[in-house]
Design a protein around this motif. Structure first.
Motif, mmCIF file in Angstrom:
data_model
loop_
_atom_site.group_PDB
_atom_site.id
_atom_site.type_symbol
_atom_site.label_atom_id
_atom_site.label_comp_id
_atom_site.label_asym_id
_atom_site.label_seq_id
_atom_site.Cartn_x
_atom_site.Cartn_y
_atom_site.Cartn_z
ATOM 1 N N ARG A 186 0.841 -1.206 0.000
ATOM 2 C CA ARG A 186 0.000 0.000 0.000
ATOM 3 C C ARG A 186 0.870 1.248 0.000
ATOM 4 N NH1 ARG A 186 -1.417 3.334 3.952
ATOM 5 N NH2 ARG A 186 -0.889 1.936 5.668
ATOM 6 N N LYS A 187 1.897 1.243 0.839
ATOM 7 C CA LYS A 187 2.776 2.409 0.932
ATOM 8 C C LYS A 187 3.602 2.589 -0.336
ATOM 9 C CE LYS A 187 2.921 2.872 5.878
ATOM 10 N NZ LYS A 187 3.727 3.246 7.023
ATOM 11 N N LEU A 188 4.017 1.489 -0.970
ATOM 12 C CA LEU A 188 4.746 1.590 -2.232
ATOM 13 C C LEU A 188 3.909 2.289 -3.301
ATOM 14 C CD1 LEU A 188 6.579 -1.835 -2.722
ATOM 15 C CD2 LEU A 188 7.615 0.409 -2.379
ATOM 16 N N LEU A 189 2.625 2.020 -3.283
ATOM 17 C CA LEU A 189 1.718 2.637 -4.245
ATOM 18 C C LEU A 189 1.227 4.008 -3.787
ATOM 19 C CD1 LEU A 189 -0.371 -0.502 -5.265
ATOM 20 C CD2 LEU A 189 1.438 0.625 -6.575
ATOM 21 N N GLN A 190 1.731 4.445 -2.640
ATOM 22 C CA GLN A 190 1.365 5.739 -2.056
ATOM 23 C C GLN A 190 -0.145 5.881 -1.881
ATOM 24 O OE1 GLN A 190 3.371 8.529 -4.691
ATOM 25 N NE2 GLN A 190 5.260 8.323 -3.513
ATOM 26 N N LEU A 191 -0.741 4.819 -1.338
ATOM 27 C CA LEU A 191 -2.171 4.819 -1.061
ATOM 28 C C LEU A 191 -2.396 4.949 0.437
ATOM 29 C CD1 LEU A 191 -3.316 1.783 -3.256
ATOM 30 C CD2 LEU A 191 -3.705 4.194 -3.752
ATOM 31 N N SER A 192 -3.393 5.704 0.798
ATOM 32 C CA SER A 192 -3.819 5.741 2.196
ATOM 33 C C SER A 192 -4.697 4.515 2.440
ATOM 34 C CB SER A 192 -4.616 7.017 2.473
ATOM 35 O OG SER A 192 -5.834 6.996 1.737
ATOM 36 N N ALA A 222 -10.262 -1.490 -3.453
ATOM 37 C CA ALA A 222 -10.502 -2.928 -3.298
ATOM 38 C C ALA A 222 -11.985 -3.245 -3.118
ATOM 39 C CB ALA A 222 -9.714 -3.464 -2.113
ATOM 40 N N GLY A 223 -12.780 -2.260 -2.761
ATOM 41 C CA GLY A 223 -14.202 -2.502 -2.527
ATOM 42 C C GLY A 223 -14.482 -3.125 -1.171
ATOM 43 N N GLY A 261 -14.294 -2.277 3.313
ATOM 44 C CA GLY A 261 -14.403 -1.177 4.258
ATOM 45 C C GLY A 261 -13.054 -0.769 4.841
ATOM 46 N N LEU A 262 -12.990 0.463 5.285
ATOM 47 C CA LEU A 262 -11.776 0.966 5.923
ATOM 48 C C LEU A 262 -11.432 0.140 7.160
ATOM 49 C CD1 LEU A 262 -9.486 2.984 6.314
ATOM 50 C CD2 LEU A 262 -11.151 4.541 7.371
ATOM 51 N N ARG A 263 -12.424 -0.221 7.928
ATOM 52 C CA ARG A 263 -12.179 -1.042 9.125
ATOM 53 C C ARG A 263 -11.503 -2.362 8.748
ATOM 54 N NH1 ARG A 263 -16.706 -3.038 13.527
ATOM 55 N NH2 ARG A 263 -15.305 -4.346 14.723
ATOM 56 N N PHE A 264 -11.948 -2.959 7.636
ATOM 57 C CA PHE A 264 -11.341 -4.211 7.190
ATOM 58 C C PHE A 264 -9.861 -4.022 6.867
ATOM 59 C CE2 PHE A 264 -9.950 -7.245 4.050
ATOM 60 C CZ PHE A 264 -10.295 -8.439 4.660
ATOM 61 N N VAL A 265 -9.522 -2.954 6.159
ATOM 62 C CA VAL A 265 -8.120 -2.687 5.814
ATOM 63 C C VAL A 265 -7.301 -2.507 7.089
ATOM 64 C CG1 VAL A 265 -6.538 -1.034 4.730
ATOM 65 C CG2 VAL A 265 -8.606 -1.748 3.525
ATOM 66 N N VAL A 282 -8.316 -7.359 -1.712
ATOM 67 C CA VAL A 282 -7.179 -6.455 -1.476
ATOM 68 C C VAL A 282 -5.941 -6.982 -2.196
ATOM 69 C CG1 VAL A 282 -5.638 -5.492 0.275
ATOM 70 C CG2 VAL A 282 -8.099 -5.638 0.739
ATOM 71 N N LEU A 283 -5.649 -8.256 -2.026
ATOM 72 C CA LEU A 283 -4.433 -8.819 -2.614
ATOM 73 C C LEU A 283 -4.430 -8.768 -4.136
ATOM 74 C CD1 LEU A 283 -3.748 -11.918 -0.341
ATOM 75 C CD2 LEU A 283 -2.617 -9.689 -0.318
ATOM 76 N N ARG A 284 -5.595 -8.870 -4.758
ATOM 77 C CA ARG A 284 -5.664 -8.826 -6.223
ATOM 78 C C ARG A 284 -5.193 -7.482 -6.778
ATOM 79 N NH1 ARG A 284 -11.104 -11.730 -5.754
ATOM 80 N NH2 ARG A 284 -10.425 -13.881 -5.724
ATOM 81 N N LEU A 285 -5.317 -6.442 -5.992
ATOM 82 C CA LEU A 285 -4.796 -5.142 -6.427
ATOM 83 C C LEU A 285 -3.283 -5.189 -6.598
ATOM 84 C CD1 LEU A 285 -6.828 -2.683 -4.172
ATOM 85 C CD2 LEU A 285 -7.153 -3.131 -6.609
ATOM 86 N N PHE A 286 -2.638 -6.107 -5.892
ATOM 87 C CA PHE A 286 -1.188 -6.251 -5.943
ATOM 88 C C PHE A 286 -0.767 -7.435 -6.805
ATOM 89 C CE2 PHE A 286 -1.962 -4.848 -1.356
ATOM 90 C CZ PHE A 286 -1.936 -3.503 -1.678
#
Length: 78
Positions: A16-22, A30-31, A33-37, A55-59
């Protein structure tokens, strides 16, 4: 509370940080919730595999359940 191996949590946080995503950005992309992340990155022991994979599929990755060795189950039954 028991935690899942930190390697998955560390992997997600690192990517996540490599992609500079909050965290909110990752959740939205990823679709999930924030709580899940947040729980995923903290290593919560009980998470839905389908959501982890969103989430993992984004990577470009995915988790699958390990095959069950049914021969061992048969040996322990009376």
């Amino acid at each position: 509370m028991e935690r899942m191996p930190s390697s998955l949590a560390a992997f997600v946080k690192h990517r996540r940080k490599l992609l500079q995503l909050s965290q909110p950005d990752l959740a939205a992309k990823a679709g999930v919730g924030l709580r899940f992340v947040r729980e995923l990155e903290q290593g919560k022991a009980t998470l839905r595999l389908d959501k982890v994979n969103l989430v993992l599929r984004l990577f470009g990755h995915e988790l699958a359940p390990a095959p069950l060795d049914r021969t061992r189950l048969l040996e322990t039954q009376p």
